[in-house]
Design a protein around this motif. Sequence first.
Motif, short mmCIF file in Angstrom:
data_model
loop_
_atom_site.label_atom_id
_atom_site.label_comp_id
_atom_site.label_asym_id
_atom_site.label_seq_id
_atom_site.Cartn_x
_atom_site.Cartn_y
_atom_site.Cartn_z
N VAL A 143 34.88 28.42 34.17
CA VAL A 143 34.52 29.20 35.12
C VAL A 143 35.73 29.99 35.82
O VAL A 143 35.61 30.97 35.98
CB VAL A 143 33.69 28.55 36.13
CG1 VAL A 143 33.46 29.53 37.43
CG2 VAL A 143 32.41 27.80 35.76
N TYR A 149 35.28 34.21 35.59
CA TYR A 149 34.86 34.91 36.63
C TYR A 149 35.20 36.13 36.67
O TYR A 149 34.36 37.13 36.73
CB TYR A 149 35.36 33.95 37.87
CG TYR A 149 35.08 34.73 39.04
CD1 TYR A 149 33.73 34.10 39.53
CD2 TYR A 149 35.62 35.66 39.84
CE1 TYR A 149 33.09 34.84 40.98
CE2 TYR A 149 35.25 35.96 41.00
CZ TYR A 149 34.00 35.59 41.52
OH TYR A 149 33.59 36.13 42.76
N ARG A 150 36.49 36.57 36.64
CA ARG A 150 36.83 38.00 36.41
C ARG A 150 36.14 38.76 35.39
O ARG A 150 35.76 39.85 35.63
CB ARG A 150 38.24 38.13 36.60
CG ARG A 150 38.82 37.65 38.11
CD ARG A 150 40.06 38.21 38.11
NE ARG A 150 40.82 37.97 39.62
CZ ARG A 150 41.58 36.90 40.13
NH1 ARG A 150 42.18 36.17 39.01
NH2 ARG A 150 41.92 36.68 41.23
N ALA A 204 28.28 35.36 37.75
CA ALA A 204 29.68 34.96 38.15
C ALA A 204 30.04 34.19 39.42
O ALA A 204 30.33 33.07 39.65
CB ALA A 204 30.78 36.31 38.32
N THR A 205 29.01 34.82 40.46
CA THR A 205 29.21 33.78 41.83
C THR A 205 28.43 32.52 41.66
O THR A 205 29.03 31.40 42.11
CB THR A 205 28.55 34.72 42.90
OG1 THR A 205 29.14 35.89 43.18
CG2 THR A 205 28.47 34.08 44.06
N SER A 243 28.13 30.47 39.09
CA SER A 243 28.92 29.77 38.16
C SER A 243 30.05 29.26 39.03
O SER A 243 30.57 27.99 38.73
CB SER A 243 29.52 30.53 37.00
OG SER A 243 28.62 31.00 36.04
N TYR A 244 30.67 30.08 39.78
CA TYR A 244 31.70 29.67 40.82
C TYR A 244 31.33 28.46 41.79
O TYR A 244 31.93 27.54 41.94
CB TYR A 244 32.35 30.88 41.23
CG TYR A 244 33.79 30.63 41.77
CD1 TYR A 244 34.93 30.82 40.63
CD2 TYR A 244 34.15 30.21 42.98
CE1 TYR A 244 36.19 30.57 40.96
CE2 TYR A 244 35.57 29.84 43.26
CZ TYR A 244 36.47 30.00 42.11
OH TYR A 244 37.76 29.94 42.75
N ALA A 270 32.67 29.66 46.70
CA ALA A 270 32.18 30.86 46.15
C ALA A 270 32.08 31.81 46.96
O ALA A 270 32.30 33.05 46.72
CB ALA A 270 30.63 30.50 45.41
N ARG A 311 35.00 34.05 47.49
CA ARG A 311 35.29 34.74 46.39
C ARG A 311 34.50 36.32 46.61
O ARG A 311 34.85 37.26 45.79
CB ARG A 311 35.01 34.28 44.93
CG ARG A 311 35.66 33.23 44.80
CD ARG A 311 37.23 33.28 44.43
NE ARG A 311 37.51 34.04 43.47
CZ ARG A 311 38.21 33.96 42.36
NH1 ARG A 311 38.91 32.88 42.20
NH2 ARG A 311 38.41 34.91 41.45
#
Length: 144
Positions: free
Chosen positions: A17, A21-22, A52-53, A55-56, A65, A68
Amino acid sequence: MNRPRSGPREVLVEQAVGLLYRPLLLAALVVWYRGHNAPGGGFIAGLLAVAATASYALAFGGRAARARLPLAPERLAALGVAFGALAGLPAVCLGRPFLTHLGGELALGPLALPWSTVMLFDLGVMLCVWGGLAALVLALGRKS
């Protein structure tokens, strides 16, 4: 990074992850940009960003999360609604109906990048989907 967790750490998931993410957020921007000329756009870009959020949040927890995100999820969604409304104003200023498409090309040296008010609307949709679904995902994480 010292991340407090209630259960056992899943080191491989955290590493995956952390690496993805990026790139997921970059993919969201690419889909957003090409969406005004091809299938895709704000909604799919928002889904990629919330993936992405989410998953984080699964790997590192909801607090990490949330930290981020560029803004609190509710504010991100509200900003998206504001961008969507703002996209309709240039046409109104020119005496055309609200949300009438305006566009052209932006010359940057040898490059000519297309622009459109649809891009601003799609950015609003992206932010609204990202913020709204991120709020939902993070709230569900608190309940479990």
